[in-house]
Scaffold this active site. Sequence first.
Site, short mmCIF file in Angstrom:
data_model
loop_
_atom_site.label_atom_id
_atom_site.label_comp_id
_atom_site.label_asym_id
_atom_site.label_seq_id
_atom_site.Cartn_x
_atom_site.Cartn_y
_atom_site.Cartn_z
N GLY A 188 -34.08 -19.45 -29.00
CA GLY A 188 -33.66 -18.42 -28.07
C GLY A 188 -32.14 -18.34 -28.02
O GLY A 188 -31.45 -18.63 -28.99
N LYS A 209 -21.05 -19.50 -10.92
CA LYS A 209 -20.16 -19.36 -12.07
C LYS A 209 -18.78 -18.89 -11.62
O LYS A 209 -17.75 -19.37 -12.12
CB LYS A 209 -20.75 -18.36 -13.07
CG LYS A 209 -22.09 -18.73 -13.65
CD LYS A 209 -21.99 -19.86 -14.64
CE LYS A 209 -23.33 -20.14 -15.29
NZ LYS A 209 -23.28 -21.20 -16.31
N TYR A 256 0.86 -1.18 0.00
CA TYR A 256 0.00 0.00 0.00
C TYR A 256 0.90 1.22 0.00
O TYR A 256 1.99 1.21 -0.55
CB TYR A 256 -0.97 -0.08 1.20
CG TYR A 256 -2.10 0.90 1.12
CD1 TYR A 256 -2.89 1.00 -0.04
CD2 TYR A 256 -2.41 1.73 2.18
CE1 TYR A 256 -3.93 1.89 -0.12
CE2 TYR A 256 -3.46 2.64 2.11
CZ TYR A 256 -4.21 2.71 0.96
OH TYR A 256 -5.25 3.61 0.87
#
Length: 443
Positions: A271, A169, A114
């Site tokens: 579709g 997923k 950081y």
Amino acid sequence: MRIEYGSKIIKTLRVKILDKPGYLGRLALTVGELGGMFGEIKTVHIGKDYKVRDLDVYFSTKEDVDRICETISSLDGIELVEIRDIVQEVHQNGKIEVVPRVQIESVDDLRLVYTPGVASICKLIQESPELARKYTTIPNNVAIVTNGTAILGLGDIGPVAGMPVMEGKALLFKMLSGINGYPILIDSKDPRVIIDTVKAIAPTFGAIKLEDIKAPECFEIEETLDKELDIPVTHDDQHGTAVVVLAALLNIAKYTFINLRDSTLGIIGLGAAGSGIQKLLTAYGIKKIYGTDLNPQMKDLFAARGGIPTDLKGIMDNAKIVIATTGCPKLITPDMVKKGQIILALSNPDPEIDPEDAMKAGALYAADGKAINNALAFPGLFKGALMANAKTINARMKIAAAQAIANHTLYGDLVPNILNVKVHEEVAKAVEEEAYKSGVAKV
């Protein structure tokens, strides 16, 4: 990891069973006769003359749960101790999390990752933006974008209700290919809103995976984003499904000795899945493809892509290979099946025709949608595209993925085990190689 077999309800039944011959068998027979299916069976305690087991049972309806559990409770030597909803337990607090790749054990470590150390990396990337591929996670990040309008077989349930699917997923991305998948929920049905939102967040990601967005809006969204972004954009319901279907057909052709490219194909349901299948099989070289759909707009789009619109009878009468993606159980009756046809009835949980019924009616080969899972395709497909730093995922890359899946299938099987990480690695290699060969890899 538990894999759902198509039934909609999964419960874990904890049962105390007398440890003598016949009692476990009687329980199993009872569950089977009443329409239940077993998943995992685990012994959790062994007593003096009994055993306690956890049985994962798959049910079709809530009524089946009540009926089977009541019957089990009435069996001699068997006590139903507890009924647990294992699916709810698995989903508590979500299925994914962000974890650090670098350990921080001191203030000096913090200064490296950081402030002030990170400033030098920011300046490097500012001067040479391509260094983001080296110093950030961007090239391994995929956005999983949905508006929740076509979630599984549930339809338009909204983006938040669809979040568990997106988490699933993401989990498969990490487990099978090491990719960081980030669910992105967009609360809008306006294609322009979705397009603009994805374009705005695209710098965070190496690729975009559109998921469970209904047709025909999904076509416009994908085509526009693929054209306007320099990273891969793929609608998985179209192309992931198409890749696995092509892989299955390559194996079926090998087993049945048919010439796939010269075969006449019929698609019932135009579709997202049906359209993706048409596009990829046309690219593969199948010349004559019939198609039908209840929506005239879908048939017009199908025709514009070179398909031959017809009706259900026209497909069953003319097609050597029939692929159904309608979501309508029992749509195909045995009397429609022609001798020697190949039928893939892909709707889950209930196919358009049971494969056994199709085979009895004369089909040369028949299968349902349990094996045709797009999770066999998308981890390796995206990994290969990311490794190549590809601008898009083109048809040649998808065909390479399908061929890799087919080539790594055990002889006699339709497709490989979805959890075989080696298969996904080979798919990624094949896709990466084809990205370079086809000129879409950014060097």
